[in-house]
Motif scaffolding. Structure first.
Motif, PDB file in Angstrom:
ATOM      1  N   PRO A   1       0.805  -1.223   0.000  1.00  0.00           N
ATOM      2  CA  PRO A   1       0.000   0.000   0.000  1.00  0.00           C
ATOM      3  C   PRO A   1       0.838   1.274   0.000  1.00  0.00           C
ATOM      4  O   PRO A   1       0.340   2.335  -0.388  1.00  0.00           O
ATOM      5  N   ILE A   2       2.090   1.181   0.432  1.00  0.00           N
ATOM      6  CA  ILE A   2       2.938   2.366   0.509  1.00  0.00           C
ATOM      7  C   ILE A   2       3.960   2.408  -0.622  1.00  0.00           C
ATOM      8  O   ILE A   2       4.848   3.251  -0.635  1.00  0.00           O
TER       9      ILE A   2
ATOM     10  N   LEU B   1      -5.821   3.803  -2.995  1.00  0.00           N
ATOM     11  CA  LEU B   1      -6.744   2.672  -3.077  1.00  0.00           C
ATOM     12  C   LEU B   1      -6.798   1.893  -1.758  1.00  0.00           C
ATOM     13  O   LEU B   1      -7.842   1.326  -1.419  1.00  0.00           O
ATOM     14  N   TRP B   2      -5.698   1.846  -1.043  1.00  0.00           N
ATOM     15  CA  TRP B   2      -5.676   1.198   0.266  1.00  0.00           C
ATOM     16  C   TRP B   2      -6.639   1.902   1.219  1.00  0.00           C
ATOM     17  O   TRP B   2      -7.417   1.253   1.928  1.00  0.00           O
ATOM     18  N   GLN B   3      -6.570   3.224   1.226  1.00  0.00           N
ATOM     19  CA  GLN B   3      -7.492   3.984   2.075  1.00  0.00           C
ATOM     20  C   GLN B   3      -8.932   3.779   1.621  1.00  0.00           C
ATOM     21  O   GLN B   3      -9.852   3.704   2.440  1.00  0.00           O
TER      22      GLN B   3
ATOM     23  N   GLN C   1      -3.785  -7.758   3.890  1.00  0.00           N
ATOM     24  CA  GLN C   1      -4.791  -8.147   2.903  1.00  0.00           C
ATOM     25  C   GLN C   1      -4.523  -7.505   1.550  1.00  0.00           C
ATOM     26  O   GLN C   1      -4.715  -8.135   0.509  1.00  0.00           O
ATOM     27  N   PHE C   2      -4.084  -6.269   1.566  1.00  0.00           N
ATOM     28  CA  PHE C   2      -3.754  -5.595   0.316  1.00  0.00           C
ATOM     29  C   PHE C   2      -2.568  -6.281  -0.364  1.00  0.00           C
ATOM     30  O   PHE C   2      -2.592  -6.550  -1.568  1.00  0.00           O
TER      31      PHE C   2
ATOM     32  N   LEU D   1       0.038  -9.808  -4.505  1.00  0.00           N
ATOM     33  CA  LEU D   1       1.189 -10.705  -4.572  1.00  0.00           C
ATOM     34  C   LEU D   1       1.256 -11.539  -5.845  1.00  0.00           C
ATOM     35  O   LEU D   1       2.333 -11.623  -6.470  1.00  0.00           O
ATOM     36  N   PRO D   2       0.171 -12.191  -6.299  1.00  0.00           N
ATOM     37  CA  PRO D   2       0.295 -13.006  -7.522  1.00  0.00           C
ATOM     38  C   PRO D   2       0.739 -12.193  -8.739  1.00  0.00           C
ATOM     39  O   PRO D   2       1.607 -12.636  -9.498  1.00  0.00           O
ATOM     40  N   LEU D   3       0.163 -11.008  -8.914  1.00  0.00           N
ATOM     41  CA  LEU D   3       0.534 -10.167 -10.051  1.00  0.00           C
ATOM     42  C   LEU D   3       1.991  -9.746  -9.965  1.00  0.00           C
ATOM     43  O   LEU D   3       2.743  -9.860 -10.951  1.00  0.00           O
TER      44      LEU D   3
END
Length: 374
Positions: free
Chosen positions: A144-145, A153-155, A163-164, A169-171
């Motif tokens: 997120p950072i 988008l995290w906010q 979770q973010f 992670l896969p991408l």
């Protein structure tokens, strides 16, 4: 070197900056279309961002001018056995740093180091900088950072940090494996040879100490939303220590960012653009995905994320789309512009697109499979 000479070089650089001239022409055209008064332009610029960028440019130039990066480069060359090993090391470092320092800051660390290494041993400088730009786009997508669009988008998502990361992670894993494989193929296995003795580059300990001391202070104050005051302190300190460092800052890059803020916000405000967005059916995830990638190529991925979030709250699709959209055209991500501005070759943008556009196509395919085909 006198002040007039440095000022003359800066002015010459601005005159030769093709992208800057394109932005100025776009500003004229958009001004005529929107009939925006001149006194409104200042409000279109995100000045805290410009202040943060200026401070980072100044501090990075201080570290670079001190000769420290040259010393570090000499040390690293001793452990790099080949051109391919050097490329893999620098690309990996850029990606890792971008996950915690943001993509822009990672480039401010890695690119000057790369330029220092290339002065020590013959390496394809432009290609290295291009691959480092690709690396920070891929690596920063993980957290997120890592970049501004992820932070936004995290906010928006309300998800935890973990979770973010788990969603991205896969991408990121596939993109990084692909990038490292292409890096290994794009650079030769020839042995590195030092071509410059270290003794020819003395270390300015005073400038290095002040620059390193100011770095964490500046970042903390910027994070606390005091970027303009932090910038003032940085400029004052560097002026007292080595005023020539300030003259060597890439002021053209700052002007490019100011013009981009104005141009992009004028463009997004056009009725034609708003009508097009309304007609894209963004409530459908697949439409949102392709719109995020396409709009990033026009207005950059951060404005694209902010604009599209007004039409859909599907952060999972949007996060994949705008991070993939950082590849492709150089305006896809502001990090691309920073990297290309720092490259010594004025035609680096040509090399960048040779590698970045295929990455956009492949990344879009990977994102589509992960989101919609599995």
């Amino acid at each position: 070197m006198g002040f007039k000479t440095l000022l003359g070089r800066a002015w010459l650089g601005l005159r030769e900056d093709t992208f800057l001239q394109i932005l100025l022409l776009a500003l004229v055209g958009l001004s005529l279309l929107t009939r925006t008064p001149l006194n409104a332009y200042s409000g279109l610029v995100d000045w805290p961002t410009i202040a943060a960028l200026t401070g980072l440019l100044a501090l990075t130039k201080g570290v670079e001018s001190s000769g420290a990066l040259y010393r570090v480069g000499h040390w690293l060359v001793g452990y790099m056995t080949s051109e391919r090993a050097a490329a893999l090391c620098l690309v990996t470092a850029a990606a890792v740093l971008s996950t915690v320092l943001t993509n822009d800051v990672a480039l401010f660390v890695i690119v000057p180091l790369t330029l220092g290494i290339c002065r020590i041993t013959p390496l394809p400088t432009t290609r290295l900088v291009v691959f480092e730009a690709l690396a920070v786009n891929a690596g920063s997508a993980l957290t997120p950072i890592g970049n501004p669009q992820n932070l936004f988008l995290w906010q928006l998502s309300g998800q935890s940090f973990g979770q973010f990361v788990w969603h991205m992670l896969p991408l990121v894993a596939i993109l990084m494996l692909l990038l490292l494989a292409v890096t290994a193929a794009a650079f030769s296995g020839r042995a590195l040879q030092t071509s410059d003795p270290e003794s020819e580059h003395p270390l300015d300990r005073r400038l290095l100490g002040v620059s390193l001391l100011l770095y964490p202070v500046f970042l903390v104050l910027t994070d606390m939303h005091y970027a303009p005051w932090a910038l003032l302190a940085v400029l004052l300190c560097l002026c007292l220590v080595r005023w020539r460092v300030l003259a060597q800052i890439d002021w053209g890059l700052l002007l490019v960012f100011v013009l981009m803020f104005i141009d992009l916000r004028l463009l997004v405000g056009l009725d034609l653009v708003q009508h097009a967005l309304n007609g894209w059916g963004l409530a459908q995830p697949l439409h949102l995905f392709w719109a995020g990638i396409a709009s990033s190529q026009i207005v950059s991925n951060v404005p694209a994320a902010i604009a599209l979030a007004e039409f859909s709250k599907d952060w999972k699709v949007l996060a994949y789309a705008v991070n993939i959209g950082g590849f492709g055209l150089m305006v896809g991500s502001l990090a691309n512009l920073i990297a290309l501005r720092m490259a010594p070759d004025k035609r680096a943008w040509l090399s960048f697109h040779v590698w970045s556009i295929p990455f956009l196509v492949v990344g879009a395919g990977i994102g589509w499979v992960l989101l919609f085909a599995i």
